[in-house]
Design an enzyme around this catalytic site. Sequence first.
Site, PDB file in Angstrom:
ATOM      1  N   HIS A  47      -5.056  -5.069  -0.137  1.00  0.00           N
ATOM      2  CA  HIS A  47      -5.516  -4.253  -1.039  1.00  0.00           C
ATOM      3  C   HIS A  47      -5.774  -4.506  -2.421  1.00  0.00           C
ATOM      4  CE1 HIS A  47      -4.448  -0.441   1.105  1.00  0.00           C
ATOM      5  NE2 HIS A  47      -3.898  -1.249   1.909  1.00  0.00           N
TER       6      HIS A  47
ATOM      7  N   LYS B 271     -11.661  -2.499   1.881  1.00  0.00           N
ATOM      8  CA  LYS B 271     -11.246  -1.654   0.937  1.00  0.00           C
ATOM      9  C   LYS B 271     -12.234  -1.808  -0.385  1.00  0.00           C
ATOM     10  CE  LYS B 271      -7.315  -1.508   3.006  1.00  0.00           C
ATOM     11  NZ  LYS B 271      -7.046  -2.295   4.341  1.00  0.00           N
TER      12      LYS B 271
ATOM     13  N   SER C 117       0.741  -1.145   0.124  1.00  0.00           N
ATOM     14  CA  SER C 117       0.107  -0.025  -0.113  1.00  0.00           C
ATOM     15  C   SER C 117       0.747   1.347   0.078  1.00  0.00           C
ATOM     16  CB  SER C 117      -0.896   0.105   1.317  1.00  0.00           C
ATOM     17  OG  SER C 117      -0.348   0.047   2.215  1.00  0.00           O
TER      18      SER C 117
END
Length: 532
Positions: free
Chosen positions: A322, A354, A294
């Site tokens: 992610h 996310k 990230s």
Amino acid sequence: PDIIICSCVNFFSPHFLLQNNHVARNGGMYKKPFVEYFEETPLLVAVLTYMGYGILTIFGYLRDFLRDWKIEKCHVAREREEQKDFVPLYQDFENFYTRNLYMRIRDNWNRPICSVPGAKMDLVERVTHDYNWTFEHTGKVIKDVINMGSYNYLGFAENTGACAAAAAEATQRYGAGVNSTRREMGNLDKHEELEVLVARFLGVEASMAFGMGFATNSMNIPALTGKGCLILSDELNHASLVLGARLSGSAIRVFKHNNMQSLEKLLRDAIVHGQPRTHRPWKKILILVEGIYSMEGSIVRLPEVIALKKKYKAYLYLDEAHSIGALGPGGKGVVDYFGLDPRDVDIMMGTFTKSFGAAGGYIGGKKELVDYLRTHSHSAVYATSMSPPVAQQIIASMKCIMGEDGTNLGRERLQQLSENTTYFRRRLHEMGFIIYGNEDSPVVPMMLYMPAKIGAFGREMLKRNIGTVVVGFPATPIIESRARFCISAAHTREMLDTALTAISEVGDLLQLKYSRQKTPSLEEDAYLESQD
């Protein structure tokens, strides 16, 4: 035998990293080359950055001296005198930068949001009279700020639509919370439905859901390894993975980021030498990697990691916080992105915070693994179970991605995210900024370097109604401060163009266009495509 790895070659300039990984499985071939961008820091920029931190350090220690002598008021929490002989409450070096740099730029984040945190958001306006140690709300609202910092990759963080309606219905039926653990009175049919769906989505035998993404790593790794085990961790792994590894009591070795030679050397040494002193074989060797990193925007070289894992009989723990929902033709993460077999990954971990617009995390793998965690994981035994409307939000958004909601909305969002990512990255390259990461990663780090430009960039962007995240030490290496953009399927082309125009203006104002690379031409792009 199922993996073909082509060599790494340099292209366009000595600092452009082009990595072609063609993954063959079941007679097929992965369609795109594995392209990552990395450009070395220009020498002058590096020198000026170090000079800036040198000046910061001198004045910081001067101010610490004044605080110690009560000449300047000290706002930070400090140990009492009788506590200083024991383990210090803070790490002095990192806390030094927190109190002398972070506090000067924290007005760029921690801002209250008073709307849906979607592609656009409303922010509460606030002022400070003591250099960001405390804030006062003005009662005013900054309207329609383009959100370039949220992990809302597929745009499911919304208060309208099928997912929001399903979550609202679940709230009416089940209430907002369960107030118990799964082991006691907190196991609902929604939790069971969610776990079956996640396992089917990932292509694994079973899965287990947890109420917190961070705890999914920090509380489950200690249940999987312990004394006499070895953990091999990528140097840029998330804090939750690092904490979980430390809590496990296992020996930890760190390999260079995405560097297969470094990983293989550690694996070979572990097999040859065994445990320290006794030289007995390790009970278990566990490799910890992430799907998308990230802070770097890079994608794990998963085909090579799996090849090494099989070669040395190790176990693989893949954190897809992610990458799940954001990568692959079906949105199933980095395994789907490379066209690999999910069964080659021993522990598949990810979060719902996310791409799914919800909260919590999951562990997927063999049924024996999941059954073991149900009775041995602290997060499963002691933590309150997931809120029912949150579970329903995940179910609805995951079915949308899989196309089981009867629409093409999920596929359209995946396509839109891919197009937005490619467009945004290409435009930043053309403008002359140094950006990191894989060309398909929706996480786009843009290098700022100098400490004074960290806060300035965030403030100037907000003046132009663009919300961004700026990051410095200790979250990044001391010389590699950056702005981190997160692209979403909810961003329209008009929003991206508005943001890019503002970024270019601020880049000129702060002199951030450091890149010395030439942007790939259409002919060079065609060459890359022809390599398939």
